[in-house]
Design an enzyme around this catalytic site. Structure first.
Site, short mmCIF file in Angstrom:
data_model
loop_
_atom_site.label_atom_id
_atom_site.label_comp_id
_atom_site.label_asym_id
_atom_site.label_seq_id
_atom_site.Cartn_x
_atom_site.Cartn_y
_atom_site.Cartn_z
N ASP A 19 1.72 15.37 1.35
CA ASP A 19 2.82 15.68 0.45
C ASP A 19 2.26 16.53 -0.68
O ASP A 19 1.19 16.26 -1.21
CB ASP A 19 3.38 14.36 -0.13
CG ASP A 19 4.89 14.34 -0.11
OD1 ASP A 19 5.47 15.24 -0.74
OD2 ASP A 19 5.47 13.45 0.53
N ASP A 67 7.35 18.89 -1.92
CA ASP A 67 8.31 18.04 -2.62
C ASP A 67 9.17 18.79 -3.62
O ASP A 67 8.66 19.58 -4.41
CB ASP A 67 7.49 16.98 -3.38
CG ASP A 67 8.35 15.93 -4.04
OD1 ASP A 67 8.93 15.12 -3.30
OD2 ASP A 67 8.46 15.92 -5.28
N GLU A 75 11.07 20.45 1.10
CA GLU A 75 12.19 19.57 0.79
C GLU A 75 13.11 20.37 -0.12
O GLU A 75 12.84 20.53 -1.30
CB GLU A 75 11.71 18.30 0.08
CG GLU A 75 12.85 17.30 -0.08
CD GLU A 75 12.72 16.39 -1.30
OE1 GLU A 75 13.37 15.34 -1.31
OE2 GLU A 75 11.98 16.73 -2.25
N HIS A 103 11.75 8.38 3.35
CA HIS A 103 11.47 7.37 2.33
C HIS A 103 12.46 7.40 1.17
O HIS A 103 12.36 6.57 0.27
CB HIS A 103 10.05 7.59 1.80
CG HIS A 103 9.94 8.88 1.04
ND1 HIS A 103 10.09 10.12 1.63
CD2 HIS A 103 9.75 9.14 -0.28
CE1 HIS A 103 9.99 11.06 0.72
NE2 HIS A 103 9.78 10.50 -0.45
N ASP A 104 13.37 8.39 1.16
CA ASP A 104 14.37 8.47 0.09
C ASP A 104 15.75 8.04 0.56
O ASP A 104 16.72 8.10 -0.20
CB ASP A 104 14.50 9.92 -0.40
CG ASP A 104 13.30 10.39 -1.19
OD1 ASP A 104 12.57 9.54 -1.74
OD2 ASP A 104 13.08 11.61 -1.24
#
Ligand code: TEU
Ligand code: CA
Length: 556
Positions: A98, A199, A256, A328-329
């Protein structure tokens, strides 16, 4: 289309904190990941994305980085990381990390220096501005609630943060910041990393006037994505980033990206775009509430299917997107996208099939291959996620009762995807010998990897067959490069499409409805390549509730 090494790969997201704990501290770690590489290989995984493992105070679970060059001690050491790289290489797998570079932690040395001297060199690493008449410079609301501006005590100045106040935004207009970040990225790539998941990257471009916007809530603030929507020029920064880093390593990058301007899709993921790919969040965005999770609209099957079809048809003209059910969100897809009657093994297999065989790069999120569901939550105290706690407050402020606000969080919380992986039916589901940092799912004793491992009817076994089909010599070409064509759009409960290429047509059809449907013979079926039914019925095109088939069709 120029072929790239990652086009036909299957990726898997690991949320390290919840994967597997090997030293009993209740927190997953790198040795835990290493010990499961054969499990991942058997699942058909080529690329592993690790959510952040850098040194961090974990205010936002590692998305607040204090040292980009150090591994968080919770997860292990740099030696562990190097061992992970070596072990993946042995198995012909790649690792991406990430990359959180819109912001860092307030504990990062750069920010500490900026605070110590808000007029000095490091102040310009961040966005520090004078207040206006004792008020913040503008009225933007951060993604995690409250003003984007945090006062610096005793100075009349504020610093800007789009996420938590412990996540100050980095000043991308400052060449020194870019230089530092690029050097760090190249350092990891030199180590042998295959690339990055990047991210919140759309947020790096700010409107340097920092204007206020029309308030959109009772707090008098306006959502900060409105600035993202209104500002131009992120592409120049992204090109600069790519040209100083990824380009030289043939790296795989997945952005993302929310709030992209539609016309920019080719610039983002076209031939030589800013990124290899970006995530397709079109189905997930359907439940964006106007004011928060408490007014999130439910997702109808019809809207979900339309969102995916539209996105597939648009993207295939340009490049590849990365397809996810959850991450994970997001809450678990089985609990979110499946109707009540399909929230079972058959439904999980059906959802997995229609998602993994879309055109694009499939990303499996840890536990998805087991059919993991949202957890049952009994108290707001069980949650750890900063976003969830903010949404709970927001719901209460909007007038919901505590019980209603808890129900909202139970449905939408990011912690639904962050509960530890149930490896066995033993104590703490084999995740830890200590106390897990977040509660285990209540269904862990029934739904776990060990019980599915040798059961040919399990979701795990089915996922293995599914990835094997996608990657097989015979079919990988059509599943990678084949055209996407919607099918049976007039059938209100059927999710179906074809993947088509030269002499090949494959039909994927799933019945999300409650009743059996016999599809029109639009296609002549040659043979069924995969299905989740125990035995094939007389008529292949008769789909019971939750049936999914993947079938080779005759061309004419
Ligand atoms: O998420 C970016 C982002 O926009 C999220 O706020 C997302 O909208 C939200 O989580 C949905 O509930 C990334 C990471 O994936 C997330 O985990 C981090 O918290 C965030 O950036 C800040 O780094
Ligand atoms: Ca541990």
């Amino acid at each position: 289309m120029l072929r790239k090494w990652w086009h036909d790969k299957i990726a898997y997201q690991i949320y390290p904190k919840s994967f597997l704990d090997t030293n009993g501290d209740g927190i997953g770690d790198l040795p835990g990941i290493i010990s499961k590489l054969d499990y991942l290989k058997a699942l058909g995984v080529d690329i592993i994305w690790l959510s952040p493992i850098y040194q961090s105070p974990f205010v936002d679970q590692g998305y607040d980085i204090a040292d980009y060059y150090a591994i968080a001690e919770e997860f292990g050491t740099m030696e562990d990381f190097d061992a992970l790289l070596a072990e993946t290489k042995k198995r012909d797998m790649a690792v991406i990390m990430d990359l959180v570079i819109n912001h860092c932690s307030d504990k990062h040395i750069w920010f500490q220096k900026a605070l110590a001297d808000p007029e000095g060199e490091y102040a310009d690493y961040f966005y520090i501005r004078d207040g206006k008449d004792g008020c913040p410079p503008s009225n933007l609301r951060s993604y995690f609630g409250g003003s984007c501006w945090e006062p610096i005590p005793g100075t009349g100045k504020y610093y800007f943060h789009m996420f938590a106040k412990e996540q100050p935004d980095l000043n991308w207009e400052n060449p020194a910041v870019r230089h530092e970040l690029y050097a760090m990225i190249n350092w990891w790539l030199e180590k042998g990393l295959a690339g990055f998941r990047i991210d919140a990257i759309i947020n790096i471009k700010k409107d340097l006037d920092f204007p206020s916007f029309a308030p959109d809530g009772p707090d008098g603030l306006a959502a900060c994505w409105k600035m993202v929507d209104s500002v131009n020029g992120v592409g120049d920064l992204l090109e600069d980033l790519k040209n100083h880093t990824f380009r030289h390593y043939n790296a795989f990058t997945v952005g993302e990206v929310f709030n992209m301007k539609e016309a920019e899709l080719p610039a983002f993921i076209g031939e030589d775009g800013h990124f290899s790919t970006i995530f397709d969040f079109s189905a997930h965005c359907l439940s964006n509430g106007e004011h928060g999770w408490y007014d999130a609209p439910p997702i109808s099957f019809e809207n979900w299917r339309r969102a995916i079809f539209e996105s597939q048809l648009k993207v295939q003209k340009v490049g590849f997107e990365a397809n996810i059910i959850e991450n994970h969100d997001e809450p678990r897809g089985v609990s979110r996208f499946l109707p009540a009657w399909a929230q079972n093994d058959a439904g999980a297999k059906m959802l997995g099939t229609v998602s993994l065989l879309l055109r694009g790069i499939p990303f499996i999120y840890q536990g998805q291959e087991l059919g993991m569901t949202n957890n049952n939550w009994h108290s707001i105290d069980e949650f750890e996620d900063i976003n969830t706690l903010d949404q709970y407050r927001t719901a209460l402020e909007a007038g919901l009762s505590e019980e209603e606000a808890l129900a909202v969080c139970a449905r939408c919380s990011r912690d639904n995807a962050r509960t530890p992986i149930p490896w066995t039916d033993g104590p703490c589901a084999g995740f830890t010998t200590g106390t897990p940092w977040l509660p285990l799912n209540e269904n862990a004793s029934a739904l776990n990897a060990a019980s599915q491992e040798n059961d040919p009817a399990s979701t795990l076994s089915y996922y293995r067959r599914l990835t094997a089909l996608r990657k097989s010599q015979e079919w990988r070409e059509v599943f990678t490069y084949g055209r996407f064509e919607p099918a049976y759009e007039d059938e209100p409960a059927i999710m179906a499409y074809c993947r088509v290429m030269d002499g090949t047509r494959v039909l994927v059809a799933a019945n999300f409805g409650r009743d059996t449907v016999t599809l029109r013979p639009d296609y002549t079926i040659k043979r069924v390549l995969l299905s989740n039914r125990p035995t094939e019925p007389e008529n292949t095109l008769t789909l019971k509730s939750c049936d999914v088939i993947v079938a080779e069709c005759c061309l004419s």
